[in-house]
Design an enzyme around this catalytic site. Structure first.
Site, short mmCIF file in Angstrom:
data_model
loop_
_atom_site.label_atom_id
_atom_site.label_comp_id
_atom_site.label_asym_id
_atom_site.label_seq_id
_atom_site.Cartn_x
_atom_site.Cartn_y
_atom_site.Cartn_z
N LYS A 1 15.20 68.97 97.02
CA LYS A 1 15.52 70.12 97.87
C LYS A 1 17.02 70.39 97.85
CE LYS A 1 11.46 69.44 100.74
NZ LYS A 1 10.81 68.73 101.85
N ASP B 1 9.87 75.38 107.38
CA ASP B 1 8.60 74.78 106.96
C ASP B 1 7.40 75.56 107.52
OD1 ASP B 1 8.56 72.49 105.31
OD2 ASP B 1 9.30 71.20 106.93
N GLN C 1 11.92 66.03 107.34
CA GLN C 1 11.04 65.53 106.28
C GLN C 1 9.95 64.64 106.88
OE1 GLN C 1 11.20 66.52 103.08
NE2 GLN C 1 9.43 65.28 102.54
N1 GUN Z 1 6.41 66.00 103.41
C1 GUN Z 1 5.57 66.37 102.40
N2 GUN Z 1 5.54 67.71 102.28
C2 GUN Z 1 6.39 68.20 103.20
C3 GUN Z 1 6.80 69.51 103.56
O1 GUN Z 1 6.36 70.52 103.00
N3 GUN Z 1 7.70 69.60 104.59
C4 GUN Z 1 8.17 68.51 105.23
N4 GUN Z 1 9.03 68.69 106.23
N5 GUN Z 1 7.81 67.27 104.94
C5 GUN Z 1 6.93 67.12 103.93
#
Ligand code: GUN
Length: 280
Positions: free
Chosen positions: A53, A120, A97
């Protein structure tokens, strides 16, 4: 013959568009979009996702801040950081996350993210907007899949769409987006009886169950579009999806590979949401 849906290429062209918009913003004196990612603990998969990211943000010219907190972080400390970022004018998107360490309640923490910075789209407010089909943040993985379908001129309208998996992150919002695109949507899951009968009805089959090579050729209709959200390791330790690509691909009209299918699109949608937040 089947066509492989190239998530890397589709993602690259969308990221190029995002980068251009960032440059236009800069040229007109506006600040660059900012994303803050909070990671608690040492989960190895999460470390990789967070690094990716960060790299993606830098690539398109965003401000990227990573907050690494120790495993033993308490909920009030995490919430205090979220609230500080809610007030930070340089930050347009806040992402916590997941998964969080066991002693932390992800729902309780997400509830503190300002819905206007919830890139998200996990906050109850944004989940409600997705349900209603109102404009706002797109749920990243499902939205990435919709972009792939669009890029390959595949319309869900009037089609039998089957989603395997009912998670809050993928299955449920995926069903909503397909429904808003006029698909006839079925959500199958671990308790579904006669799963193969259900999946064989699918013109568009989206698989998000987290089991390596779970979907086999006998479960797929001839000419189906198969979208694989899985990210697993096979017995040899090689990255693979939830679909047994070798046997399933010859039956498909279109299929996404793993890696290089849905995966690259998810982060691109996160960038898109962060830009959307900055612009609005
Ligand atoms: N963990 C796995 N996929 C995601 C996601 O799309 N967003 C977040 N915040 N954590 C994750």
């Amino acid at each position: 013959m089947y066509t492989i849906i190239d998530g890397k290429a589709t993602s690259a062209s969308l990221r190029e568009e995002i980068k251009n918009t960032v440059n236009e913003r800069k040229a007109s004196g506006k600040r660059v979009p900012g994303l803050a990612v909070i990671i608690v603990g040492e989960d190895p998969a999460s470390q990789v996702y967070v690094r990716n990211k960060h790299k993606a943000c830098e690539e398109v010219g965003f401000l990227s801040r990573i907050y690494r907190l120790p495993t033993e972080t308490q909920e009030n400390e995490l919430v205090a950081l979220v609230q500080e970022l809610n007030r930070d004018d340089a930050i347009d998107g806040i992402l916590v996350q997941l998964p969080l360490p066991k002693h932390l309640d992800d729902k309780a923490v997400i509830a503190h993210i300002d819905p206007a910075k919830d890139v998200d789209a996990f906050h109850t407010f944004n989940v409600g907007k997705i349900m209603l089909g109102e404009p706002g943040f797109a749920p990243c993985t499902p939205a990435g899949i919709m972009e792939l379908l669009k890029a390959y001129d595949i319309s869900p309208a009037g089609k039998e769409c089957v989603v395997i998996g009912r998670s809050n992150i993928v299955g449920k919002p995926m069903a909503m987006l397909l429904l808003h695109a006029n698909g006839t949507v079925t959500v199958a899951h671990s308790r579904t009886q006669n799963l193969s009968e259900v999946t064989r009805r699918a013109d568009i089959l989206v698989v998000a169950i987290g089991k390596a090579k779970f979907v086999t050729a006998d479960m797929v209709k001839d000419g189906a579009v198969v979208i694989d959200v899985g990210m697993n390791r096979d017995n040899a330790g090689k990255l693979c999806g939830d679909v047994d690509f070798e046997s399933v691909a010859p039956k498909c009209s279109f299929i996404t590979p793993v890696p290089g299918g849905v995966g690259p699109m998810t982060i691109t949608m996160l960038l898109k949401n962060t830009l959307f937040s900055a612009e609005n």
